[in-house]
Write an enzyme that holds these catalytic residues in place. Sequence first.
Site, PDB file in Angstrom:
ATOM      1  N   ASP A  35       0.837  -1.200   0.000  1.00 29.06           N
ATOM      2  CA  ASP A  35       0.000   0.000   0.000  1.00 29.06           C
ATOM      3  C   ASP A  35       0.869   1.246   0.000  1.00 29.06           C
ATOM      4  OD1 ASP A  35       0.741  -0.803   2.673  1.00 29.06           O
ATOM      5  OD2 ASP A  35      -0.589   0.767   3.442  1.00 29.06           O
ATOM      6  N   GLU A  77       0.081  -1.254   5.733  1.00 26.72           N
ATOM      7  CA  GLU A  77       1.118  -0.731   6.627  1.00 26.72           C
ATOM      8  C   GLU A  77       0.954   0.756   6.890  1.00 26.72           C
ATOM      9  OE1 GLU A  77       5.209   0.977   7.521  1.00 26.72           O
ATOM     10  OE2 GLU A  77       3.796   1.406   5.882  1.00 26.72           O
TER      11      GLU A  77
END
Length: 370
Positions: free
Chosen positions: A76, A129
Site C-alpha cells: 500500500d 502498513e
Amino acid sequence: MNSTSGADASAFDPVDFLERAVPVASNDGVGEMRDLLVETLEDAGLDPDVDEAGNTVASKGADDPETHLVLNTHIDTVSPHVPFRRDGEVVRGRGSCDAKGPLSALLAAFLAVEPKADARLTLAVTPDEEVLSTGAYALDVDGDAYVVGEPTNLDVCTAAKGRFQGTLTLSGVASHAAEPDSGVNAVFALEAALAAIRSFDDGREAHPSLGAATLTPTTVTGGESTNQVPAECRLVLDRRSVPPETATAFRDGLESAVRDAVPDDVGVSFDLTDRPTPFLEAFATDEDHELVSALAAASRRAGGSGDVRPFTAATEASYFSPAPVVVFGPGVLADEEGAVAHADREYVRVEDVRRAATAVTEAVDELVGR
C-alpha cells in the site's frame, strides 16, 4: 504453500518489476497491485496464498525448519497517487521508494535463493502498513528472523522508536465565570499537567542507539462557553518510545504522573487512541546478530555503505520483535532537498534497487541457502 521454483529465477529483473509496479495505484485499495505480485510469483512456479487479511504469503523449503527467514514489506501507498515516470537512472512515482523499490529487491532474493534442507524462506507482503497494519497484525508466519523492506539508503537498521498517541482529559466543575471559585477550572489544571509532561522522562536513561524517548503535546481543546468555567480540558500527546516501554506502561505512567501533579479536585484520565491493531512499539535487534552482520557485509560488497543504524520512522518490524529483525532497502525517506517518501517527488535510483537486490540475495543465501 511449499513450492520449488519451476522457472529460472535469474530471469527476474527487479527494475523491470518496479517499472510495472509503480504505475499501479495502491493508495486507495491494493487489489491490482496484489494481483501483479501474485502473478509474478505464479510465473516463477510458486503457489502464493492470499489470506483473509489480504497478506500475500509464499514459502519455500522445509515444513519443520531449523531456521525460518521471513522477507516482509508492504504494497500500500499513501494518497494521492503520483504517476510513474523514468528519468534516466531514476524511477519516480508514488511507492517507488516506499515500498515498491524494497519489494522488488526482496522479491529478487526470494526467487533466487533455494533454502537448504533444514531451512525455510518466506515472502510475506502486507496490504495496510500505512494506516492500521491490519495485515501484519493478522500475519500467521512464525519466523526466526525477519528482513523488513523500507527505504534505508542500503543501511542496515536494527532499531526504531515506537509511536503511541493518546488523549489526556482533565475534569473540573462548570460554573459561571462571574463566580469562578464556585467551580473547578480544568484549564487552570493544564498548567500543572504540562509541567508533569515536561518532566515525565527526567532521570530515564537514553537508549544506546535510539536516544531518548520524546513526549509532545500536539492539540488542546477545552471549555464550551466563553462565560463559563471550563469543566473539561483535553490534550493530545504524541509519544515516540524506546525499548522496553510498552503502550500500556506508558499509559499508566503518564496518568499517574499527571494525577500526582494536579489538584485533588481535578479528575485525570489518559486514554490511548482507539485502534483495531496494536500500536507500533519500539524494537531493537542486537547489532552483533548474524542477520545484521551478513546483510551489512553484503550491502558493502554490493556498493552500499553497510552502515548499521536506527530507522527514523515507525514500521511493522515491531510486530515481529523480539525475533531478530532488520529494516533494509533502496531509497531514502528524505534527501538534501526535502521529503522523498510520501511526497510528490518520490523516487528511487535504479542502481540502488539492483544493489539492494544483490545484497539481500547474498545475505539470504548465506543464512539459509543451499
